[in-house]
Design a protein around this motif. Structure first.
Motif, mmCIF file in Angstrom:
data_model
loop_
_atom_site.group_PDB
_atom_site.id
_atom_site.type_symbol
_atom_site.label_atom_id
_atom_site.label_comp_id
_atom_site.label_asym_id
_atom_site.label_seq_id
_atom_site.Cartn_x
_atom_site.Cartn_y
_atom_site.Cartn_z
ATOM 1 N N HIS A 140 -8.930 5.613 13.061
ATOM 2 C CA HIS A 140 -8.990 5.468 11.481
ATOM 3 C C HIS A 140 -9.690 6.934 10.938
ATOM 4 O O HIS A 140 -8.878 7.415 10.053
ATOM 5 C CB HIS A 140 -9.685 4.276 11.052
ATOM 6 C CG HIS A 140 -9.718 4.475 9.454
ATOM 7 N ND1 HIS A 140 -8.573 4.470 8.757
ATOM 8 C CD2 HIS A 140 -10.675 4.781 8.390
ATOM 9 C CE1 HIS A 140 -8.926 4.141 7.534
ATOM 10 N NE2 HIS A 140 -10.241 4.589 7.283
ATOM 11 N N GLU A 147 -3.701 -1.750 8.041
ATOM 12 C CA GLU A 147 -5.067 -1.604 7.867
ATOM 13 C C GLU A 147 -5.633 0.023 7.482
ATOM 14 O O GLU A 147 -6.491 0.200 6.350
ATOM 15 C CB GLU A 147 -5.993 -2.029 8.964
ATOM 16 C CG GLU A 147 -7.534 -1.612 8.894
ATOM 17 C CD GLU A 147 -8.261 -2.093 10.071
ATOM 18 O OE1 GLU A 147 -7.792 -2.564 11.070
ATOM 19 O OE2 GLU A 147 -9.529 -1.893 10.191
ATOM 20 N N HIS A 148 -4.763 0.830 8.538
ATOM 21 C CA HIS A 148 -5.266 2.322 8.083
ATOM 22 C C HIS A 148 -4.510 2.724 6.736
ATOM 23 O O HIS A 148 -5.336 3.585 5.895
ATOM 24 C CB HIS A 148 -4.299 2.990 9.154
ATOM 25 C CG HIS A 148 -4.867 3.022 10.488
ATOM 26 N ND1 HIS A 148 -6.326 2.745 10.816
ATOM 27 C CD2 HIS A 148 -4.171 2.819 11.687
ATOM 28 C CE1 HIS A 148 -6.582 2.802 12.097
ATOM 29 N NE2 HIS A 148 -5.321 2.741 12.922
ATOM 30 N N LEU A 179 -6.815 1.575 3.635
ATOM 31 C CA LEU A 179 -8.216 2.077 3.625
ATOM 32 C C LEU A 179 -8.085 3.476 3.313
ATOM 33 O O LEU A 179 -8.669 4.094 2.551
ATOM 34 C CB LEU A 179 -8.930 1.986 5.221
ATOM 35 C CG LEU A 179 -9.364 0.587 5.338
ATOM 36 C CD1 LEU A 179 -9.855 0.443 6.857
ATOM 37 C CD2 LEU A 179 -10.505 -0.165 4.465
ATOM 38 N N GLN A 228 -7.087 3.512 -0.410
ATOM 39 C CA GLN A 228 -8.328 3.494 -1.306
ATOM 40 C C GLN A 228 -9.079 4.718 -1.282
ATOM 41 O O GLN A 228 -9.870 4.795 -2.145
ATOM 42 C CB GLN A 228 -9.054 1.920 -0.596
ATOM 43 C CG GLN A 228 -10.293 1.650 -1.496
ATOM 44 C CD GLN A 228 -10.947 0.567 -0.787
ATOM 45 O OE1 GLN A 228 -11.281 0.539 0.514
ATOM 46 N NE2 GLN A 228 -11.319 -0.613 -1.532
ATOM 47 N N ALA A 229 -9.342 5.319 -0.386
ATOM 48 C CA ALA A 229 -10.443 6.328 -0.190
ATOM 49 C C ALA A 229 -9.702 7.481 -0.932
ATOM 50 O O ALA A 229 -10.396 8.200 -1.666
ATOM 51 C CB ALA A 229 -10.307 7.044 1.244
ATOM 52 N N TYR A 268 0.806 -1.257 0.016
ATOM 53 C CA TYR A 268 0.023 -0.032 -0.158
ATOM 54 C C TYR A 268 0.817 1.257 0.007
ATOM 55 O O TYR A 268 0.205 2.187 -0.342
ATOM 56 C CB TYR A 268 -1.005 -0.098 1.124
ATOM 57 C CG TYR A 268 -1.755 -1.220 1.341
ATOM 58 C CD1 TYR A 268 -2.718 -1.358 0.418
ATOM 59 C CD2 TYR A 268 -1.537 -2.270 2.242
ATOM 60 C CE1 TYR A 268 -3.354 -2.818 0.534
ATOM 61 C CE2 TYR A 268 -2.209 -3.425 2.348
ATOM 62 C CZ TYR A 268 -3.261 -3.471 1.446
ATOM 63 O OH TYR A 268 -4.012 -4.691 1.222
#
Length: 254
Positions: free
Chosen positions: A189, A231-232, A235, A238-239, A27
């Motif tokens: 988050h 995870e952060h 996401l 993606q945002a 990521y």
């Protein structure tokens, strides 16, 4: 609109594992690789360069104070010349591992207490910039937005990238809050995502007193040893991409 997402990587050493590099590589676009003084070792450095290459992630040296016990987060009393030599030593080590793997050093980002000192101390910032220029003159120097380090890099003739932090609270003068303060590291988050959006879309970040601090960021850092960082980062990337933000390393073509 584009942004680079970087993270501190390769901070495991010996029998100790720090962070989830394997998953985080999916990521991020730039990896700041520990050079053995605050974390990392020769085995981890080589392996991290290999993994970065496999994942198409640009690499940078992440040199710090020689303070393995304190993870490079304690201030050491060192002269500018000592800092220069310390930087050259660490950048040189990673540079050779990169050459072996057919990669180039895209950037250099000082770690921890050294990074924070260089943000405010012109002599330290100059020593770091000179070390980067003398070892990897084509590399970017990463420094905190509006800092002495970015200024010194430009004066030395280096390419620079101004950095903001996704998961750190800011003081009212635009510096990073001490980790000794409560809530210095953001863990929620939604808070992290909101801060990233303010940085990218509105070119500002909120200080401790609630006021806005203007900044222009080229790269945003996520701490590789932070809780739930994979995870952060996943996401949030993606945002951002859903809002048509191009997530690319600073050295990638437009």
């Amino acid at each position: 609109m584009r942004i680079d997402i970087n993270a501190d990587m390769g901070e495991s050493f010996g029998a100790y594992t720090i962070g989830d590099d394997q998953n985080l590589f999916q990521y991020i676009t730039s990896a700041n690789i520990a050079c053995g003084f605050h974390a990392g070792d020769y085995n981890v450095m080589n392996d991290t360069v290999k993994k970065a290459k496999e994942n198409g992630v640009a690499i940078g040296a992440h040199p710090g104070y020689p303070d393995l016990q304190g993870f490079g987060r304690r201030n050491l009393q060192m002269t500018p010349r000592e800092i220069y030599n310390c930087m050259v030593y660490q950048i040189g080590a990673l540079k050779i591992f990169a050459q072996i793997q057919g990669m180039a050093i895209q950037h250099v980002k000082p770690h921890g207490a050294l990074y924070n000192t260089a943000a405010e101390n012109p002599a330290v910032a100059k020593a770091i910039a000179e070390a980067v220029y003398d070892t990897v003159p084509d590399a970017y120097l990463f420094g905190l937005c509006n800092s002495e380090l970015v200024k010194a890099g430009k004066e030395a003739g280096l390419k620079t990238a101004s950095e903001a932090f996704a998961d750190r609270q800011y003081t009212d003068d635009g510096r990073l809050c001490s980790r000794l303060l409560p809530n210095a590291v953001l863990k929620n988050h939604d808070e992290i995502l909101q801060q990233v959006k303010e940085i990218i879309f509105h070119k500002r970040v909120k200080g401790l007193s609630g006021g806005w601090i203007p900044l222009q960021a080229d790269t945003i850092c996520f701490h590789g040893d932070g809780a739930n960082v994979v995870e952060h980062t996943a996401l949030i990337r993606q945002a951002l991409e859903k809002e048509n933000v191009f997530v690319r390393s600073v050295g990638a073509p437009a």
